[in-house]
Write a protein that holds these residues in place. Sequence first.
Motif, PDB file in Angstrom:
ATOM      1  N   GLU A 111       1.792  -1.532  -6.269  1.00  0.00           N
ATOM      2  CA  GLU A 111       3.179  -1.679  -5.839  1.00  0.00           C
ATOM      3  C   GLU A 111       3.233  -1.869  -4.335  1.00  0.00           C
ATOM      4  O   GLU A 111       2.499  -1.216  -3.588  1.00  0.00           O
ATOM      5  N   PHE A 112       4.132  -2.734  -3.898  1.00  0.00           N
ATOM      6  CA  PHE A 112       4.363  -2.968  -2.477  1.00  0.00           C
ATOM      7  C   PHE A 112       5.826  -2.631  -2.205  1.00  0.00           C
ATOM      8  O   PHE A 112       6.718  -3.142  -2.887  1.00  0.00           O
ATOM      9  N   CYS A 113       6.071  -1.806  -1.235  1.00  0.00           N
ATOM     10  CA  CYS A 113       7.434  -1.393  -0.903  1.00  0.00           C
ATOM     11  C   CYS A 113       7.762  -1.831   0.520  1.00  0.00           C
ATOM     12  O   CYS A 113       6.979  -1.600   1.447  1.00  0.00           O
ATOM     13  N   PHE A 114       8.919  -2.460   0.685  1.00  0.00           N
ATOM     14  CA  PHE A 114       9.395  -2.880   1.998  1.00  0.00           C
ATOM     15  C   PHE A 114      10.765  -2.266   2.203  1.00  0.00           C
ATOM     16  O   PHE A 114      11.599  -2.273   1.297  1.00  0.00           O
ATOM     17  N   THR A 115      11.013  -1.754   3.379  1.00  0.00           N
ATOM     18  CA  THR A 115      12.332  -1.204   3.697  1.00  0.00           C
ATOM     19  C   THR A 115      12.851  -1.863   4.965  1.00  0.00           C
ATOM     20  O   THR A 115      12.076  -2.307   5.814  1.00  0.00           O
ATOM     21  N   VAL A 145      -1.165   6.034  -1.402  1.00  0.00           N
ATOM     22  CA  VAL A 145      -0.815   4.993  -0.444  1.00  0.00           C
ATOM     23  C   VAL A 145      -2.096   4.395   0.108  1.00  0.00           C
ATOM     24  O   VAL A 145      -2.962   5.105   0.614  1.00  0.00           O
ATOM     25  N   TRP A 187       6.352 -13.339   2.495  1.00  0.00           N
ATOM     26  CA  TRP A 187       5.368 -12.541   1.790  1.00  0.00           C
ATOM     27  C   TRP A 187       4.386 -13.468   1.108  1.00  0.00           C
ATOM     28  O   TRP A 187       4.770 -14.377   0.386  1.00  0.00           O
ATOM     29  N   SER A 215      -0.005   1.737   5.142  1.00  0.00           N
ATOM     30  CA  SER A 215       1.358   1.993   5.578  1.00  0.00           C
ATOM     31  C   SER A 215       1.498   1.539   7.023  1.00  0.00           C
ATOM     32  O   SER A 215       0.613   1.796   7.841  1.00  0.00           O
TER      33      SER A 215
END
Length: 140
Positions: free
Chosen positions: A25-29, A2, A40, A5
């Motif tokens: 990789e980009f992760c959005f929750t 990571v 974005w 964050s």
Amino acid sequence: AVVYSFKHSSDHKFEFNTNRDGPHEFCFTNNKGHPLKLYWDVNVGHHWAHDAATDEHVSELQMSLDSLREMYYKLRSEVLYQKHREAAHRKTADTITGRVMGFSLLNTAVLIGVAGFQAYYVKQLFESKRRGSMATMRSV
């Protein structure tokens, strides 16, 4: 691994540097109960490539143009983002204005109703007093 964050933010900007080549990789929750909009924008490359090239490789004019181009894209991205924010705030303000108007109309209607009731009540009170005094005058 990571690289960055961040949690619990509705408005956040960030930059990061990585020494790894290749895809990232980009992760959005979204843990909220309703859908959210995500704006974005990604810029890949050096923020300011001061030592990336020498005068032998790139002329000073080319470096200035590259710098201006990068600033233009960042500025354009910021303007679009601010337009979306302004539209969301306008929608919220319009909703609140409608609610305030409805509440004001309701208050006005209640005030007029109470004033009418008071006028009717006072009129009935005076009429009953007048009838009562007339009845006492007749009996005398």
